[in-house]
Design an enzyme around this catalytic site. Structure first.
Site, mmCIF file in Angstrom:
data_model
loop_
_atom_site.group_PDB
_atom_site.id
_atom_site.type_symbol
_atom_site.label_atom_id
_atom_site.label_comp_id
_atom_site.label_asym_id
_atom_site.label_seq_id
_atom_site.Cartn_x
_atom_site.Cartn_y
_atom_site.Cartn_z
ATOM 1 N N SER A 101 0.743 -1.165 0.080
ATOM 2 C CA SER A 101 0.176 0.070 0.189
ATOM 3 C C SER A 101 1.133 1.208 -0.088
ATOM 4 O O SER A 101 1.209 1.565 1.074
ATOM 5 C CB SER A 101 -0.809 -0.004 1.412
ATOM 6 N N CYS A 102 1.023 1.625 -1.027
ATOM 7 C CA CYS A 102 2.333 2.722 -1.264
ATOM 8 C C CYS A 102 1.696 3.842 -0.785
ATOM 9 O O CYS A 102 0.485 4.527 -0.681
ATOM 10 C CB CYS A 102 2.688 2.945 -2.575
ATOM 11 N N VAL A 103 2.351 5.056 -0.190
ATOM 12 C CA VAL A 103 1.994 6.080 0.447
ATOM 13 C C VAL A 103 1.656 7.261 -0.832
ATOM 14 O O VAL A 103 2.140 7.147 -1.785
ATOM 15 C CB VAL A 103 3.258 6.827 1.451
#
Lengths: 103, 409
Positions: A101-103
């Site tokens: 879950s990329c920022v």
């Protein structure tokens, strides 16, 4: 990294329990990982799992939203099959990397 | 005459117009920039409006003031891009041909994507603070609110400025304390993530801060719909959160023209090489900032660092050289934590936010993953830097590549 035995097969997993090599995956391995997650795999699960494997191994990224729009299953159904954290659980059972879950 | 067209005159587009006009010969290259809005909003300032720290007019200036002479500025909506034929069509029927296209149309909130959100409670007890209008409406609401359940919810990932919802929670805590009604307000922070943030060290630090301020975190909450009749949030797995005041970060999506042009993914983000920042499909299209699908924060600091790379690689492409500049995903975010303090994180594709000092190793003045007054002043000063230096493409004393110096492992 740790070593685990699924369906009589010794495999390497990450500290979160994801297979490090997607080629180690078999349906039998999937059934046992699913058990650890409290899921009894059926055909419906397997359809979703195979869809996820196919997409991820092609280099695509998946989100709960994109799976919900894929036509394979709707978001609610996805939650029903893999309660709590469907993408994480399904990815683990599919033998692919933990979804970032990329920022 | 060769042509560069820039879509979007926000942070990224404006910086590029300034950088390119300085070096490209006016006799040889025309530069056109298109945006649907004549106003430039200082978006980091929206966060402060609900609490009356900034007001309505503190964050708006005309876009035209930041676009250099020699660049044509068109205020119109983009209808469609034909990337095979190198033509942009605008809503007014005008067409623009290009040799190179820079896409910088950002990401936007789409409250209509969530059932029940924009129903009868929208801007009555449900607000966003990601739009000027929403932030101002929330300011008016908070003036007279007497307390109850305040729920902050993140509807979908990714969204713009990943730390802003946390900052909102911290500032709300301070606001209610100072108003003398903190004991009448329950603050809930609900997120589809498994914790306060995505990366372990920052999640721990920020999670502890939430706890200290008595803000309840509800993780792994993926919003299905809002029941506006009974004022409840409902997740896909059937959990419910009742609210009296809902502050939502609605689903974020790239611009509508991207969908109309079939150039993006299911959230309208354009497939972009994460290192060169060139479109994966079209050699003469670069994508800067939130409009791309690169795996880093959607945030102004990223746009600023990435603009150096887009500039270098576009110049190389123009001159037929290989694209050698590589973006590392560098992101740098001030985090307001309330009561005049702030924190700071600095990270990239490979390195998660770590404690330390910034920008000078061992000196600072800013403390990474620390909660200090000077960090807060950094954020306050940044508005001036943004308007006067950053948008104009001037050099700041910050490197576009992240450095490990000053970070503690």
């Amino acid at each position: 990294m740790a070593e685990k035995t699924y369906a009589g097969k010794s495999v390497n997993v990450t500290e979160d329990g994801y297979l490090t090599n997607p080629d180690d995956w078999t349906k039998e391995v999937a059934v046992e990982i699913a058990k650890e997650e409290g899921i009894e795999l059926n055909e419906k699960h397997l359809t979703v799992i195979e869809f996820i494997r196919d997409k991820i191994l092609k280099g695509e990224t998946l989100t709960i939203r994109s799976i919900g729009k894929s036509g394979i299953i709707d978001t609610k159904g996805f939650y029903d099959l893999f309660p709590g954290a469907p993408l994480k659980k399904a990815s683990k059972i599919a033998g692919v990397a933990k979804p970032a879950s990329c920022v | 005459m060769k042509k560069i067209v820039i879509l979007g005159a926000g942070t990224g587009g404006t910086i590029m117009a300034n950088k390119l006009r300085k070096v490209l010969d006016k006799e040889e290259w025309s530069i056109t920039i298109v945006d649907r809005d004549p106003n430039h909003y200082y978006q980091p300032g929206f966060l402060f409006i609900p609490f009356g720290i900034y007001n309505k007019y503190d964050v708006v200036k005309p876009k035209a003031s930041f676009i250099p002479s020699g660049v044509k500025f068109i205020v119109n909506s983009i209808n469609h891009v034909d990337a095979e034929k190198n033509v942009v069509s605008l809503a007014n029927g005008q067409t623009l041909e290009y040799d190179f296209l820079i896409v910088a149309t950002g990401t936007h909130i789409k409250p209509d994507e969530t059932p029940g959100l924009t129903g009868k409670e929208w801007y009555k007890s449900i607000f966003d603070f990601y739009s000027h209008q929403g932030a101002v409406a929330l300011q008016n609401f908070l003036k007279t609110w007497e307390g109850g359940n305040m729920v902050i919810n993140i509807a979908e990932i990714p969204y713009k400025c990943p730390v802003a919802p946390l900052e909102f929670a911290f500032l709300a805590d301070e606001f209610f304390v100072k108003k003398g009604i903190r004991d009448k307000v329950n603050i809930y922070f609900s997120t589809p993530l498994s914790g306060a943030f995505t990366k372990p060290k920052a999640t721990k630090m920020l999670g502890e801060l939430l706890k200290e301020k008595n803000i309840n975190i509800i993780p792994d909450f993926y919003l299905e719909r809002v029941d506006d009749e009974n004022k409840k949030l409902i997740s896909y797995d059937g959990r419910e959160i009742p609210f009296d005041l809902l502050t939502i970060i609605p689903v974020n999506m790239g611009a509508d023209w991207v969908a109309r042009s079939s150039m993006g993914d299911d959230l309208n983000y354009i497939a972009t090489d994460r290192y060169t920042l060139r479109s994966e499909k079209w050699e003469n299209i670069f994508v800067l900032g939130d409009a791309s699908n690169i795996p880093t924060s959607k945030a102004g600091s990223v746009v600023h660092f990435a603009s150096d790379i887009v500039f270098e690689n576009l110049m190389s492409a123009i001159e037929g050289r290989p694209l050698l500049a590589k973006f590392d995903g560098h992101s740098n975010c001030y985090i307001e934590t309330g009561f005049g303090k702030g924190s700071l994180i600095d990270f990239n594709y490979e390195t998660e936010p770590l404690p330390g000092t910034y920008p000078l190793p061992g000196v600072g003045p800013f403390g990474l993953l620390k909660n200090t007054r000077i960090n807060h002043y950094g954020k306050v000063m940044f508005r001036w830097i943004y308007w006067h230096l950053l948008l104009k493409g001037k050099e700041l004393p910050l490197e576009s590549q992240m450095t490990m110096a000053g970070k503690e492992l």
